[in-house]
Design an enzyme around this catalytic site. Structure first.
Site, mmCIF file in Angstrom:
data_model
loop_
_atom_site.group_PDB
_atom_site.id
_atom_site.type_symbol
_atom_site.label_atom_id
_atom_site.label_comp_id
_atom_site.label_asym_id
_atom_site.label_seq_id
_atom_site.Cartn_x
_atom_site.Cartn_y
_atom_site.Cartn_z
ATOM 1 N N ASP A 51 0.838 -1.171 0.120
ATOM 2 C CA ASP A 51 0.060 0.054 -0.076
ATOM 3 C C ASP A 51 0.955 1.388 0.012
ATOM 4 O OD1 ASP A 51 0.980 -0.104 2.538
ATOM 5 O OD2 ASP A 51 -0.952 -0.272 3.459
ATOM 6 N N LYS A 120 -1.369 -9.380 2.710
ATOM 7 C CA LYS A 120 -0.546 -8.951 3.979
ATOM 8 C C LYS A 120 -1.541 -8.080 4.714
ATOM 9 C CE LYS A 120 2.901 -6.111 3.959
ATOM 10 N NZ LYS A 120 2.585 -5.158 4.935
ATOM 11 N N GLU A 122 -1.830 -5.701 8.620
ATOM 12 C CA GLU A 122 -1.092 -4.894 9.769
ATOM 13 C C GLU A 122 -1.873 -5.338 10.946
ATOM 14 O OE1 GLU A 122 -0.385 -0.900 9.166
ATOM 15 O OE2 GLU A 122 0.741 -1.170 7.072
ATOM 16 N N GLU A 189 8.785 -4.227 11.199
ATOM 17 C CA GLU A 189 9.090 -2.934 10.572
ATOM 18 C C GLU A 189 9.358 -2.051 11.681
ATOM 19 O OE1 GLU A 189 7.757 0.724 7.756
ATOM 20 O OE2 GLU A 189 6.597 -0.925 7.962
#
Length: 271
Positions: A51, A120, A122, A189
């Protein structure tokens, strides 16, 4: 070490086997056919249709504005180019949070309309219901913990996450929960390298780091950053392999000069 590009399609299982034998996983983002074809033919293991297209392709300040339809457009472009890499697509903000039925519908649309191989998401414990529902439908999921850009307004900053003990403990717990729920891998991350090493050692599934140190099972970068297309964006975790901004800028200036000087097209460049 030379890369064997004559390998059959990489799958989620391939990545887990790579972790088991200690082979590092290479991953880059791609959002269009031309770049995806180059990175796939170079031998990249996995392509993330991130994204982050919201930032690097559309010029938005955050990843929040990009829509599911736009993600499907980018993903389908990448799928048409790649014959080797595992292709993972971000579920965009608002397409899965707080509603597991909507999450499943979003994931199904991505898989059916783009031809990608995995999605994916988050987050950790707070999205487990969505994770479970999507995996039950047979759709592979890559998790994403640490700095989660879709939550930027909650954090208020893009600085390193999980420095404090409480947040580190939650991240370790969330990683185990995602593994137990059936995720095949998890992105870490911008977290301390020592924490990433601890999480990586605790999981059977591979970790893919971005700003999370060298102990992760693999690494991912935004291809525009790695190639130096974004002038002035040089975070600590980024290694820039080219200065494409400068190269392209120079080429365009040369073209302009040749046109202005009536040097282009020459005799060999016309019919």
């Amino acid at each position: 070490m030379s890369v064997n590009t004559q390998i059959k399609r990489i799958t989620t299982n391939t990545l887990q086997e790579m972790k088991q034998r200690g082979e590092k996983i290479s991953m880059l983002t791609a959002y269009d056919y031309s770049i995806a074809k180059i990175v796939d033919e170079a031998g990249i293991d996995a392509i993330l249709v991130g994204d982050s297209a919201s930032n690097v392709m559309a010029g938005h300040e955050t990843t929040l504005p990009i829509t599911l339809d736009q993600m499907i457009y980018h993903a389908a472009s990448v799928v048409r180019a790649a014959t080797r890499s595992l292709i993972v697509v971000d579920l965009p903000f608002g397409s899965y949070q707080g509603n597991s039925k909507e999450a499943l519908n979003s994931a199904i649309r991505i898989m059916k309309e783009s031809g990608a191989h995995a999605v994916k998401l988050e987050g950790g414990e707070e999205i487990l219901e969505s994770v479970a529902r999507i995996i039950t439908a047979g759709i592979p999921i890559m998790g994403h913990l640490g700095l989660t850009p879709q939550s930027i307004y909650k954090f208020g900053t893009y600085t390193v996450r999980a420095r404090e003990e409480a947040e580190a403990a939650k991240l370790k717990k969330d990683a185990k929960l995602l593994e137990e729920a059936g995720c095949f891998a998890v992105v870490l991350e911008k977290i301390p390298a020592a924490l990433a090493a601890e999480v990586t050692a605790s999981l059977r599934i591979p970790t893919i780091g971005i700003g999370a140190g060298g102990a992760c099972d693999g690494q991912v970068l935004v291809v525009h950053d790695m190639l130096g297309l974004n002038k002035g964006f040089k975070p600590r975790f980024l290694r820039q392999y080219l200065d494409l901004y400068g190269e392209i800028n120079g080429a365009v200036k040369s073209y302009i000069n040749d046109v202005k000087a009536s040097d282009f097209p020459g005799e060999k460049e016309q019919y």
